[in-house]
Enzyme design. Sequence first.
Site, PDB file in Angstrom:
ATOM      1  N   ASP A  45      35.591   7.326   9.056  1.00  0.00           N
ATOM      2  CA  ASP A  45      36.125   8.267  10.027  1.00  0.00           C
ATOM      3  C   ASP A  45      37.652   8.220  10.073  1.00  0.00           C
ATOM      4  O   ASP A  45      38.311   9.242  10.277  1.00  0.00           O
ATOM      5  CB  ASP A  45      35.553   7.967  11.416  1.00  0.00           C
ATOM      6  CG  ASP A  45      34.116   8.449  11.566  1.00  0.00           C
ATOM      7  OD1 ASP A  45      33.653   9.204  10.686  1.00  0.00           O
ATOM      8  OD2 ASP A  45      33.463   8.081  12.556  1.00  0.00           O
ATOM      9  N   GLY A  46      38.230   7.031   9.869  1.00  0.00           N
ATOM     10  CA  GLY A  46      39.684   6.916   9.852  1.00  0.00           C
ATOM     11  C   GLY A  46      40.309   7.728   8.736  1.00  0.00           C
ATOM     12  O   GLY A  46      41.378   8.325   8.912  1.00  0.00           O
ATOM     13  N   ASN A 122      40.273  13.032  17.818  1.00  0.00           N
ATOM     14  CA  ASN A 122      39.576  12.036  18.637  1.00  0.00           C
ATOM     15  C   ASN A 122      40.163  11.915  20.036  1.00  0.00           C
ATOM     16  O   ASN A 122      39.502  12.219  21.017  1.00  0.00           O
ATOM     17  CB  ASN A 122      39.615  10.663  17.956  1.00  0.00           C
ATOM     18  CG  ASN A 122      38.371  10.376  17.153  1.00  0.00           C
ATOM     19  OD1 ASN A 122      37.504  11.233  17.002  1.00  0.00           O
ATOM     20  ND2 ASN A 122      38.269   9.178  16.624  1.00  0.00           N
ATOM     21  N   GLU A 123      41.410  11.440  20.108  1.00  0.00           N
ATOM     22  CA  GLU A 123      41.994  11.201  21.415  1.00  0.00           C
ATOM     23  C   GLU A 123      43.497  11.030  21.337  1.00  0.00           C
ATOM     24  O   GLU A 123      44.072  10.845  20.264  1.00  0.00           O
ATOM     25  CB  GLU A 123      41.407   9.945  22.068  1.00  0.00           C
ATOM     26  CG  GLU A 123      41.864   8.621  21.475  1.00  0.00           C
ATOM     27  CD  GLU A 123      41.093   8.168  20.265  1.00  0.00           C
ATOM     28  OE1 GLU A 123      41.756   7.858  19.239  1.00  0.00           O
ATOM     29  OE2 GLU A 123      39.849   8.122  20.309  1.00  0.00           O
ATOM     30  N   ASP A 150      46.955  -0.109  32.778  1.00  0.00           N
ATOM     31  CA  ASP A 150      47.443  -0.341  31.414  1.00  0.00           C
ATOM     32  C   ASP A 150      47.746   0.955  30.683  1.00  0.00           C
ATOM     33  O   ASP A 150      48.560   0.977  29.753  1.00  0.00           O
ATOM     34  CB  ASP A 150      46.410  -1.143  30.616  1.00  0.00           C
ATOM     35  CG  ASP A 150      46.410  -2.613  30.997  1.00  0.00           C
ATOM     36  OD1 ASP A 150      47.257  -3.012  31.818  1.00  0.00           O
ATOM     37  OD2 ASP A 150      45.561  -3.361  30.486  1.00  0.00           O
ATOM     38  N   ALA A 185      42.122  -0.248  32.444  1.00  0.00           N
ATOM     39  CA  ALA A 185      42.411  -1.340  33.388  1.00  0.00           C
ATOM     40  C   ALA A 185      43.255  -0.868  34.564  1.00  0.00           C
ATOM     41  O   ALA A 185      44.384  -1.334  34.769  1.00  0.00           O
ATOM     42  CB  ALA A 185      43.097  -2.498  32.660  1.00  0.00           C
TER      43      ALA A 185
END
Length: 264
Positions: A45-46, A122-123, A150, A185
Amino acid sequence: MKFTVVSKGDERSNEYASQIKKYLTDFELIYDEDEPEIVISIGGDGTLLTAFQQYCDRLKDTAFVGIHTGHLGFYADWRPSEIEKLVIAIAKSELKVVEYPLLEVNISYNGNKKDEHFLALNEATIKSVEGTFVIDVEIKGELFERFRGDGLCVSTPSGSTAYNKALGGAIIHPSLPSIQISEMASINNRVFRTIGSPLILPAHHTCRLRPVTEKDFQIGIDHLSFLQRDIKVIEFKVAKEKIRFARYKPFPFWSRVRASFVSD
């Protein structure tokens, strides 16, 4: 048809890439790295994310297909043992595509620096360079919360199975044009409070992040990461563009999810 091959770069992937290039040119397809109609990624996928970023300015004219040389991926769903079958399908079959939503990221800066525009498959992630990440989250032009923690992850439906899932986000079917905001977080106590839950926004909603204290952030776009300084605002929304995947065999999304996370 014009095609190109993007390899992970290891010896095995390069060998498969040479093999596919020879087979397809034997079928009189044209190898063209500049204006391919189909991009074949070999690796995982990368590797397909790399191919997407390389050709994201040609999404209307280019379709992607992936061969995985390791574990089954969400984007690379052909095995090396199926290379000949895939080559014949590309050479002899009519191209059929499925389209997945993408994330549009627009970054504005203080001063005279020109705005920047990115697409993510993806993001996108945003984190502080040092210290606690503090940022105002706006949805549809109104302040929703002041986030402390975070960082934040904004994902596409197909990317919801990646970093977003590790953060406790929901898995969203790619037929739903949406983006998801997941916390990293977050700080929640008597003084500070966040929603503490992933947010799923439809295509007509826009999210903007406005820095509160620090103006420098570490930005991630898929597999890429870079430092951005003196940021004024970051805007996230469902992109008008979509990625096109070449489909020569059925592999439904939920079957991919099951194969990746549930099956033995």
